[in-house]
Design an enzyme around this catalytic site. Structure first.
Site, short mmCIF file in Angstrom:
data_model
loop_
_atom_site.label_atom_id
_atom_site.label_comp_id
_atom_site.label_asym_id
_atom_site.label_seq_id
_atom_site.Cartn_x
_atom_site.Cartn_y
_atom_site.Cartn_z
N ASP A 137 -14.55 -4.12 49.88
CA ASP A 137 -15.74 -4.93 49.59
C ASP A 137 -16.93 -4.46 50.41
O ASP A 137 -16.81 -4.20 51.62
CB ASP A 137 -15.48 -6.39 49.96
CG ASP A 137 -15.16 -7.25 48.76
OD1 ASP A 137 -15.63 -6.94 47.64
OD2 ASP A 137 -14.43 -8.24 48.93
N GLU A 179 -14.04 -14.30 38.65
CA GLU A 179 -13.49 -15.33 39.54
C GLU A 179 -13.89 -16.73 39.07
O GLU A 179 -15.08 -17.00 38.83
CB GLU A 179 -13.96 -15.10 40.99
CG GLU A 179 -13.41 -16.18 41.94
CD GLU A 179 -13.45 -15.83 43.41
OE1 GLU A 179 -13.79 -14.67 43.75
OE2 GLU A 179 -13.13 -16.72 44.22
N ASP A 221 -13.67 -8.95 51.52
CA ASP A 221 -14.39 -9.58 52.64
C ASP A 221 -13.84 -10.99 52.86
O ASP A 221 -14.24 -11.70 53.78
CB ASP A 221 -15.91 -9.57 52.44
CG ASP A 221 -16.34 -10.29 51.18
OD1 ASP A 221 -15.49 -10.76 50.41
OD2 ASP A 221 -17.57 -10.39 50.96
N SER A 222 -12.83 -11.38 52.04
CA SER A 222 -12.05 -12.58 52.34
C SER A 222 -11.36 -12.41 53.68
O SER A 222 -10.82 -13.38 54.24
CB SER A 222 -11.02 -12.85 51.24
OG SER A 222 -10.24 -11.69 50.97
N GLU A 237 -20.60 -7.85 44.62
CA GLU A 237 -20.77 -9.07 43.83
C GLU A 237 -22.08 -9.02 43.04
O GLU A 237 -23.06 -8.43 43.49
CB GLU A 237 -20.74 -10.30 44.74
CG GLU A 237 -19.39 -10.49 45.42
CD GLU A 237 -19.29 -11.77 46.25
OE1 GLU A 237 -20.26 -12.57 46.28
OE2 GLU A 237 -18.23 -11.98 46.87
N LYS A 278 -16.28 -2.51 46.04
CA LYS A 278 -16.54 -3.67 45.18
C LYS A 278 -17.80 -4.37 45.68
O LYS A 278 -18.01 -4.45 46.90
CB LYS A 278 -15.35 -4.64 45.18
CG LYS A 278 -15.61 -5.90 44.33
CD LYS A 278 -14.33 -6.66 44.05
CE LYS A 278 -13.89 -7.58 45.17
NZ LYS A 278 -14.88 -8.60 45.56
O1 KIV Z 1 -12.74 -10.78 49.06
C1 KIV Z 1 -11.84 -11.00 48.25
O2 KIV Z 1 -10.68 -11.23 48.59
C2 KIV Z 1 -12.19 -11.01 46.83
C3 KIV Z 1 -11.16 -11.48 45.88
C4 KIV Z 1 -11.18 -12.96 45.85
C5 KIV Z 1 -11.36 -10.91 44.52
O3 KIV Z 1 -13.27 -10.67 46.49
#
Ligand code: KIV
Length: 289
Positions: A107, A206, A68-69, A139, A137
């Site tokens: 994510d 992280e 989600d970056s 959090e 993924k």
């Molecule tokens: O969203 C992302 O790119 C991430 C990485 C920083 C692990 O969660």
């Protein structure tokens, strides 16, 4: 063999290195578990589109994360918070289409899983059915354990993400290093054990002190994936735009830049504009008659 029988290739965890070992199918959770057993370190990169993902797939990166970056590295937001499920499905589907070999992890964005395990399941299923990803993924450590458990029970491979969790940027007041001091270090260890216990196949650490990341890595049976976690995690992940020098302005201390694509692309754009101004482009070889 009928359509529902896995092929021999799908059925085997690779005993050869992830780099160049698995070429006839996608990397699986079993390959990553086997890599931890062998002590083979592996790399993960983010990807947000088919073209870039294809380049990384051909380069042999075994796991690509549709992070989600994308919010701040692809869609122009300031943080990951505004990213929606529809955006993640669209970007993830493109990354799946552009690759053949990498495991694709997507994510679950902010607000798509925190309400309840049922909400997490609903949105994980969207990423798997509509985009075709191999894993999701999310959090959170202890706070996300119940959701991880439900997803894993339902057959969804889950990568957990603890330490600095960027979706909490407003609660954290920025992106501070996590796990400093005894109490915070103990909490990180509890979080790591909770996600492993819940069935996560790997965990991102992280922005945590290298010594603590090493301790977590030693105590867990599942692979740890570091980003700002020092050299001793089982794997490393970087945001591709940081790694390749596309990001404008400062990048975090933990980033190593392997290229300067921002300069390369800017120079190409300036040269093109200059050629158009002077009439050097298009030339005869670019024209139809
Ligand atoms: O969203 C992302 O790119 C991430 C990485 C920083 C692990 O969660």
């Amino acid at each position: 063999m009928n359509a529902s029988t896995p092929s021999p290739a799908q059925n085997q965890a690779s005993t050869t290195p992830l780099y160049g070992g698995v070429t006839n199918r996608r990397v699986t959770v079993r390959d990553l578990a086997a890599a931890k057993q062998r002590g083979e370190k592996w790399s993960m990169l983010t990807a947000y589109d088919a073209l870039t993902a294809g380049v990384f797939d051909e380069a042999g990166i075994p796991v690509l994360l549709v992070g989600d970056s994308a919010g701040n590295c692809h869609l122009g937001y300031e943080t990951t918070v505004p990213v929606t499920m529809d955006q993640m499905v669209m970007l993830s589907a493109a990354v799946v289409r552009g690759t053949k070999r990498a495991m694709i992890v997507a994510d679950l964005p902010f607000g798509s899983y925190q309400e309840s395990p049922a909400q997490a399941m609903h949105n994980a299923a969207r990423l798997m059915k509509e985009a075709g990803v191999g894993a999701v993924k999310l959090e959170g450590g202890e706070r996300s354990a119940r959701s991880i458990e439900l997803l894993v029970e339902a057959g969804v491979p889950v990568m957990a993400h603890i330490g600095l969790t960027p979706q909490s940027v407003h609660a954290l007041g920025g992106y501070p290093v996590q796990g400093r001091g005894d109490e915070a270090a103990h909490q990180l260890l509890r979080d790591a054990k909770a996600v492993q216990q819940s069935g996560a196949f790997a965990v991102v650490l992280e922005a945590v002190p290298a010594e603590l990341a090493a301790q977590v890595t030693e105590q867990l049976a599942i692979p740890t994936v570091g980003i700002g976690g020092g050299p001793d995690t089982d794997a490393q992940v970087l945001v591709w735009t940081d790694m390749a020098g596309m990001t404008a302005g400062r990048v975090p201390k933990f980033v190593k830049q392997y290229a300067d694509l921002r300069t390369v692309l800017g120079d190409a754009a300036r040269a093109y504009a200059q050629d158009v101004r002077t009439g050097a482009f298009p030339a005869a070889e670019h024209s139809f008659h």
